[in-house]
Design an enzyme around this catalytic site. Structure first.
Site, PDB file in Angstrom:
ATOM      1  N   HIS A 127      14.890  -0.548 -28.893  1.00  0.00           N
ATOM      2  CA  HIS A 127      14.874  -0.841 -30.327  1.00  0.00           C
ATOM      3  C   HIS A 127      14.667   0.439 -31.143  1.00  0.00           C
ATOM      4  CE1 HIS A 127      10.457  -0.553 -30.937  1.00  0.00           C
ATOM      5  NE2 HIS A 127      10.316  -1.173 -29.757  1.00  0.00           N
TER       6      HIS A 127
ATOM      7  N   CYS B  75       8.412  -0.411 -24.517  1.00  0.00           N
ATOM      8  CA  CYS B  75       9.827  -0.420 -24.887  1.00  0.00           C
ATOM      9  C   CYS B  75      10.419   0.992 -24.857  1.00  0.00           C
ATOM     10  CB  CYS B  75       9.992  -1.020 -26.276  1.00  0.00           C
ATOM     11  SG  CYS B  75       9.554  -2.771 -26.366  1.00  0.00           S
TER      12      CYS B  75
END
Length: 319
Positions: free
Chosen positions: A154, A170
């Site tokens: 992301h 992430c």
């Protein structure tokens, strides 16, 4: 059976020995035996792979490979097509803490091979304009009792404010770069291969050995050779549902004792090196399986997590 013969004959013309002479002298069965001898040979497969780039594995169809190195904080996107690797994109990224992800909240980016499962817009603007989810935990993670979820690729906060350069697990890149990445990626044909530090490339010898071993395993399975079949399974093997080797072996012995005729065809191979901190020379293998017996039929994707040990393939997990 007719379909198998046609496939093998087609295979013969692709990798021709003097199959015409063998056919004229000894008939179709002799040609099939010669082909089978080839596909059970490490050397045959290594030779077949000699002009292919298998650093990040072998793929029968086009695949986009997101190679993430946590130590150097780098993501490289490669297109794999017909044995050619083409670098399509590279970016610096932020990642989580060092080491294997083991539990929810340890703030570590998992090491391994993961599918990109969807593209979406995050609800929280802190996560940037768009995201791609990874298939953590995969079956290997689950059977090793690893927990956690929500591992994504992301962007950065839309307001430009971020309080640190370590993520919660992430893989994060600058928003303008993420928009460029989005134009190149097709998540339905993508894998993420996440390494901790130095990237260990797969070799043609390893991939060739895996192909030969897969077809040896299939031969033992098809011929109901239970001892040869079970020799491919690691002592710590677990089936997708957690069934361990002793009970799995008992079940297979009962099935094989019926000596049923069966046809098994494998196609559409995906063979990826599997980065990890505990097992050397580990791979994730998936393929399309077409299985037909008198009382059971299956058509679908089979996935194996395997290791190479002393020139043998050992199956750790089967789905």
């Amino acid at each position: 059976m007719k379909k198998v013969v046609l496939l093998l004959v087609a295979f013969a013309f692709l990798f021709s020995s003097d199959y015409e002479s063998i056919y004229l002298k000894s008939g179709a069965n002799a040609v099939i035996k010669e082909i089978e001898k080839n596909i059970l040979s490490d050397e045959f497969w290594t030779k077949k792979l000699q002009n292919l780039d298998v650093r990040y594995g072998y793929y029968d169809s086009k695949m986009l490979l997101n190679v993430v190195a946590k130590e150097s904080k780098k993501l490289e996107l490669f297109e794999y097509l017909n044995g050619v690797l083409t670098l399509k994109f590279t970016s610096d990224v932020l990642v989580g803490k060092k080491g294997d992800k083991l539990v929810e909240g340890d703030l570590k980016t998992p090491i391994g091979v993961y599918q990109l499962t969807r593209r979406f817009t995050p609800n929280d603007p802190y996560l940037g304009p768009l995201a791609f989810s990874l298939s953590y935990p995969n079956l290997y993670d689950k059977l090793n009792k690893r927990t956690g979820s929500g591992i994504w690729i992301h962007g950065l906060p839309l307001n430009g404010e971020r309080d640190n350069d370590v993520t919660k697990g992430c893989v994060v890149m600058e928003n303008d770069i993420l928009i460029q990445y989005d134009k190149l990626i097709d998540y339905t044909k993508s894998l993420a291969i996440v390494y901790e530090d130095d990237i260990k490339y797969a070799s043609k010898d390893d991939i060739g050995l895996l192909f030969a071993e897969i077809f040896r395993w299939k031969k033992a399975w098809q011929e109901n050779d239970i001892n040869a079949y079970l020799a491919f399974y690691d002592k710590n093997f677990k089936r997708y549902d957690g069934l361990e080797l002793d009970k799995f072996a008992s079940s297979k012995r009962a099935i094989f004792s019926k000596n049923e005729q069966k046809t098994i065809i494998f196609s559409d191979f995906v063979i990826s090196p599997y980065p990890n901190s505990s097992i050397k020379d580990m791979f994730r293998i998936s393929f399309y399986e077409d299985y037909k017996a008198l009382n059971y039929k299956f058509q679908g994707i089979k996935t194996l997590y395997v290791k190479l040990e002393n020139k043998k393939m050992k199956i750790l997990i089967e789905e």
